[in-house]
Each structure stands twice: as structure tokens, then as C-alpha cells.
Design a protein around this motif. Structure first.
Motif, short mmCIF file in Angstrom:
data_model
loop_
_atom_site.label_atom_id
_atom_site.label_comp_id
_atom_site.label_asym_id
_atom_site.label_seq_id
_atom_site.Cartn_x
_atom_site.Cartn_y
_atom_site.Cartn_z
N ASP A 17 0.81 -1.22 0.00
CA ASP A 17 0.00 0.00 0.00
C ASP A 17 0.85 1.27 0.00
N PHE A 53 -5.48 6.16 0.63
CA PHE A 53 -6.57 5.20 0.83
C PHE A 53 -7.87 5.82 0.34
N GLU A 74 -10.85 10.50 0.14
CA GLU A 74 -9.62 9.76 0.41
C GLU A 74 -8.89 10.29 1.64
N SER A 104 -2.49 0.16 7.28
CA SER A 104 -3.06 -0.63 6.19
C SER A 104 -4.12 -1.60 6.71
N ALA A 126 -7.31 0.36 7.33
CA ALA A 126 -7.97 0.70 6.06
C ALA A 126 -8.73 -0.52 5.52
N ALA A 180 -6.25 0.87 -1.04
CA ALA A 180 -5.07 1.66 -1.31
C ALA A 180 -4.94 1.92 -2.81
#
Length: 228
Positions: free
Chosen positions: A24, A36, A70, A95, A98, A105
């Protein structure tokens, strides 16, 4: 990187970062950066809340940009001026957050702008531009904005203010260094060429390419590759 516990104060190379398998994230100008796609503001806020809690827990705080569709996160270890294992550890956690929230990503288009000014005596300019941009002068005599509102600025010394780029028909003292991830340089170059730009030099590729617009104004597309 070895299997031993890494030194949290040791700066990592680009190869170290690639070996960490953080799909990512990309290194962009001595920073670790991710985007993201949240799709809505509420999901972005939830992600930022989780990032904030994890950052406080780790006592290691990223820069976070929240917009409607985002969240962009930038990690670096300011005490060593680069990326360390602390950044990798926090990147993995972010990550995970997310993914749990359904934010995906997107590494395409990650960019960091660094304007450069050619000058025969750059040591005299740092204080002026720090004052102009509302920032401060760093240890290298360059103006920086700790708030992140203005991009960093660097000076390139020449005999009469010229750069080391190939000669051109008119004097140009300002130029953009546009930093992109290792796997974005050629795509960004092609986009510039498709938009009417011209390749001036690829002698230092894939470290950087020199391009110019239709009026002859030059910029560099820069990556972390082949930089030692």
C-alpha cells in the motif's frame, strides 16, 4: 533487512522498504506515503481516528490529509531525517485499519513537489524564503514549513545561477522536482509526453528525467532509484 530486531533509529534504504512488502506504501522523497480511497467522509474520519490512536500509542505521528474521497498518510522519522522501522510498523497497522474499513489503497499518482532555485549564492536566500513562506530555516540553510502548507524548497548552486541541466535558449532559474514512487516514473514521463511535453534528457534515468513544456520551461521527474 535481517531477522534481528531492527534499530528503530536506523535509516532504511529503498531496498529495505521494498523488502518489507508494504504494497500500500511507496517511498517518495524520503517519506513513506499511501493513499486510501474511502469513498465518503465518514469512513475517512473513522480511519483518521484509528490512525490517531495508533500513533499516540506508538508515540510516532504521521501527517494525515483527510478529504471527502480519500485519506493520504505520510510517515517519516524526523529525528533521523528518513524512514525507519518505526514507520514500517505503523504503516502496517494503518493498512490493516484501512482494510477493515473497506478503504482500498491506490498508489497511482502519489507525488511530492520540491521546487528548486538555481543561485550563485544560495546561502543568502534561505532566511528570505523562510520568512516569505511562513516557515523556518533548517540545518542545510533551506526554508521549510513545519505545518506542511508550503512545499520544501532547495537551492542548486551554479556559476551564474545555472543548473547542470543541458543548455537551453533562455535562462530559467526556478524548476520543479516532482518526486514519484519507483514504479511511477516512466508512467509519469509518458503522461507528460502525451500532454505535449518534451524529453530533454534521460541520461540519469531512472533517478530522474528532464522534461520541458511547450514554452521551454524545464522540470525533473524524480524517483528513489539509483541513488545509493
Amino acid at each position: 533487512m535481517s531477522d534481528a530486531t531492527p534499530d528503530p533509529k536506523a535509516r532504511l534504504t529503498h531496498d529495505d522498504i521494498l523488502a518489507a512488502g508494504l504494497d500500500d506504501w511507496r517511498k517518495v522523497l524520503n517519506r513513506l506515503k499511501a493513499r486510501f480511497r474511502t469513498g465518503d467522509f465518514a469512513t475517512g474520519v473513522a480511519l483518521v481516528d484509528r490512525i490517531g490512536a495508533a500513533a499516540d500509542e506508538a508515540n510516532h505521528h504521521p501527517d494525515v490529509q483527510l478529504t471527502y474521497p480519500e485519506v493520504i498518510v505520510t510517515l517519516s522519522s524526523h529525528d533521523v531525517g528518513g524512514i525507519t522501522s518505526r514507520d514500517l510498523d505503523l504503516a502496517r497497522r494503518i493498512s490493516g485499519f484501512a482494510a477493515e474499513l473497506g478503504a482500498h489503497a491506490d498508489t497511482s499518482g502519489l507525488t511530492q513537489l520540491e521546487p528548486g532555485l538555481d543561485s550563485p549564492a544560495p546561502q543568502h536566500l534561505g532566511a528570505f524564503y523562510a520568512a516569505l513562506l511562513g516557515g523556518e530555516v533548517n540545518d542545510q540553510g533551506e526554508p521549510v514549513d513545519p505545518s506542511g502548507q508550503a512545499p520544501g524548497l532547495w537551492f542548486q548552486k551554479g556559476e551564474r545561477g545555472e543548473s547542470d541541466l543541458p543548455a537551453q535558449d533562455h535562462e530559467q532559474r526556478w524548476h520543479f522536482d516532482v518526486w514519484v514512487p519507483h514504479d511511477e516514473g516512466e508512467r509519469r514521463l509518458q503522461a507528460v509526453l502525451d500532454a505535449g511535453g518534451r524529453l530533454v534528457s534521460d541520461a540519469e534515468a531512472p533517478s530522474f528525467w528532464v522534461v520541458e513544456d511547450a514554452d521551454g520551461n524545464r522540470s525533473c521527474i524524480c524517483t528513489p532509484l539509483d541513488r545509493g
